[in-house]
Design a protein around this motif. Sequence first.
Motif, PDB file in Angstrom:
ATOM      1  N   PHE A   1     -69.504 -14.200 -51.457  1.00 33.08           N
ATOM      2  CA  PHE A   1     -68.857 -15.499 -52.537  1.00 33.08           C
ATOM      3  C   PHE A   1     -70.442 -15.864 -52.943  1.00 33.08           C
ATOM      4  O   PHE A   1     -70.134 -16.878 -53.801  1.00 33.08           O
ATOM      5  N   ALA A   2     -70.989 -16.394 -51.476  1.00 27.37           N
ATOM      6  CA  ALA A   2     -72.272 -17.900 -51.791  1.00 27.37           C
ATOM      7  C   ALA A   2     -73.327 -16.472 -53.062  1.00 27.37           C
ATOM      8  O   ALA A   2     -73.931 -17.398 -53.638  1.00 27.37           O
ATOM      9  N   GLY A   3     -73.178 -15.598 -52.897  1.00 28.56           N
ATOM     10  CA  GLY A   3     -74.121 -14.580 -53.770  1.00 28.56           C
ATOM     11  C   GLY A   3     -73.540 -14.037 -55.142  1.00 28.56           C
ATOM     12  O   GLY A   3     -74.049 -14.470 -56.579  1.00 28.56           O
TER      13      GLY A   3
ATOM     14  N   THR B   1     -60.620 -26.197 -48.461  1.00 29.01           N
ATOM     15  CA  THR B   1     -61.868 -27.077 -47.329  1.00 29.01           C
ATOM     16  C   THR B   1     -61.317 -28.474 -47.367  1.00 29.01           C
ATOM     17  O   THR B   1     -60.969 -28.528 -46.056  1.00 29.01           O
ATOM     18  N   ALA B   2     -60.751 -29.866 -48.270  1.00 29.30           N
ATOM     19  CA  ALA B   2     -60.521 -30.546 -47.871  1.00 29.30           C
ATOM     20  C   ALA B   2     -58.673 -31.293 -46.846  1.00 29.30           C
ATOM     21  O   ALA B   2     -59.273 -31.518 -46.660  1.00 29.30           O
ATOM     22  N   ARG B   3     -58.351 -29.825 -48.024  1.00 33.68           N
ATOM     23  CA  ARG B   3     -57.350 -30.500 -47.206  1.00 33.68           C
ATOM     24  C   ARG B   3     -56.747 -30.087 -45.578  1.00 33.68           C
ATOM     25  O   ARG B   3     -55.937 -29.955 -44.474  1.00 33.68           O
TER      26      ARG B   3
ATOM     27  N   GLU C   1     -59.841 -20.013 -39.813  1.00 37.35           N
ATOM     28  CA  GLU C   1     -60.749 -19.773 -39.795  1.00 37.35           C
ATOM     29  C   GLU C   1     -61.676 -18.282 -40.905  1.00 37.35           C
ATOM     30  O   GLU C   1     -62.233 -18.159 -41.345  1.00 37.35           O
ATOM     31  N   PRO C   2     -60.643 -16.931 -41.249  1.00 34.26           N
ATOM     32  CA  PRO C   2     -61.129 -16.318 -42.037  1.00 34.26           C
ATOM     33  C   PRO C   2     -61.112 -17.137 -43.236  1.00 34.26           C
ATOM     34  O   PRO C   2     -62.288 -16.207 -44.216  1.00 34.26           O
ATOM     35  N   TYR C   3     -60.268 -17.322 -43.531  1.00 35.76           N
ATOM     36  CA  TYR C   3     -60.642 -17.808 -45.398  1.00 35.76           C
ATOM     37  C   TYR C   3     -61.685 -18.447 -45.705  1.00 35.76           C
ATOM     38  O   TYR C   3     -62.598 -18.536 -46.733  1.00 35.76           O
ATOM     39  N   LEU C   4     -61.966 -19.709 -44.341  1.00 32.08           N
ATOM     40  CA  LEU C   4     -62.962 -20.938 -44.628  1.00 32.08           C
ATOM     41  C   LEU C   4     -64.767 -19.831 -44.264  1.00 32.08           C
ATOM     42  O   LEU C   4     -64.879 -19.739 -44.952  1.00 32.08           O
ATOM     43  N   ALA C   5     -64.366 -18.188 -43.424  1.00 28.01           N
ATOM     44  CA  ALA C   5     -65.553 -17.271 -44.187  1.00 28.01           C
ATOM     45  C   ALA C   5     -66.230 -17.364 -45.079  1.00 28.01           C
ATOM     46  O   ALA C   5     -67.426 -16.598 -45.340  1.00 28.01           O
TER      47      ALA C   5
ATOM     48  N   LEU D   1     -65.703 -19.161 -48.010  1.00 28.99           N
ATOM     49  CA  LEU D   1     -66.673 -20.467 -48.280  1.00 28.99           C
ATOM     50  C   LEU D   1     -68.366 -21.086 -47.854  1.00 28.99           C
ATOM     51  O   LEU D   1     -68.765 -20.779 -48.157  1.00 28.99           O
ATOM     52  N   PHE D   2     -68.388 -20.747 -46.406  1.00 29.82           N
ATOM     53  CA  PHE D   2     -69.220 -21.637 -45.613  1.00 29.82           C
ATOM     54  C   PHE D   2     -69.791 -20.092 -44.996  1.00 29.82           C
ATOM     55  O   PHE D   2     -69.396 -18.906 -44.677  1.00 29.82           O
ATOM     56  N   ASP D   3     -70.780 -20.622 -43.943  1.00 31.79           N
ATOM     57  CA  ASP D   3     -71.769 -19.878 -43.667  1.00 31.79           C
ATOM     58  C   ASP D   3     -71.359 -19.535 -42.439  1.00 31.79           C
ATOM     59  O   ASP D   3     -71.182 -20.041 -41.946  1.00 31.79           O
ATOM     60  N   HIS D   4     -71.235 -17.780 -42.241  1.00 32.41           N
ATOM     61  CA  HIS D   4     -70.399 -17.566 -40.686  1.00 32.41           C
ATOM     62  C   HIS D   4     -71.080 -17.852 -39.318  1.00 32.41           C
ATOM     63  O   HIS D   4     -70.529 -17.772 -38.279  1.00 32.41           O
ATOM     64  N   ASN D   5     -72.619 -18.687 -39.321  1.00 32.32           N
ATOM     65  CA  ASN D   5     -73.470 -18.440 -38.783  1.00 32.32           C
ATOM     66  C   ASN D   5     -72.886 -20.253 -38.060  1.00 32.32           C
ATOM     67  O   ASN D   5     -72.990 -20.738 -36.784  1.00 32.32           O
TER      68      ASN D   5
END
Lengths: 165, 126
Positions: free
Chosen positions: A57-59, B25-27, B66-70, B72-76
């Motif tokens: 998504f970031a790309g 994300t906020a929720r 976590e799968p939904y956050l992945a 949007l956010f850096d996996h590391n």
Amino acid sequence: MAISFLRTVILYFAVMVVIRLMGKRQVSQLTPAELVVTIMMSELASIPMQETGVPLFAGLLPISTIFVLEIAFSLIGLKSKSARRFLGGKPSVLIHNGNILLDEMARIRFDRDDLMEELRLAGYANIKDIQYAILETNGQLSVFPNKAEKPLTQKDIAKINKPER
Amino acid sequence: MKTVIFSAILLIVIILAVIFSAYYTARVTASLDEALSQLSVALAEEDWDGCERLFDEFSQQWDKTEPYLAILFDHNELEDTDVAIDYLGSYIFLREKPDAVAQLSALRLSVTHLKKSSVIGLGNLL
């Protein structure tokens, strides 16, 4: 490995669709703004391809955003001449009636050697043979020779063959 | 004209995606932080059974989101949070209060960082 493969396939198609929708221009015909967009897009696509830690998504989001901006600005450019000048620049006359316009050359930082190279590539070795040389916004030099240097056309031949009264 | 319509639709999709991701994300982070806050109270009181129950609830909540956050956010960053959760679970299981408190604090920081990194502000823009 499979993730990298799938990401590459997805990003390849995303970039191809975006490039295709942006227009049919070749790389050599890109204006500075279009060149910047193309470079940015390739960079944005390559990062999520290589780094599986970066969300796809970031790309895709920045690529889509650049595409939307590009379409928006090209529409603005169609409607407004000043916007078109701002985004794409304006052509520069570098030679007029066999004289190099040094002020314009200095303004756009285009040196004499580059000019001579472009003229030779266009088939002209002597500056005096040129009526106009214009550096276009895509970086190509348009050369218009003096009348005496223009090749013979059908119209000229017709004039010659026409008996004078 | 097709391209213009497509780009207009794409723009709407982008705006909706940005708004939804910020809201989501906020929720989610608020809910996770609330769960960790309850865990911190139980830990302060050394209610270990309560801690284990609250930790399990938090872990389940994290596994779901976590799968939904992945997306949007850096996996590391998410993997670091996974590691922190595992450490916290072990410390609670071993009844190691000082380590558990420290790990819980680090975990709360990770969760709040997720929220902070998606907020539109100068800190994130610059």
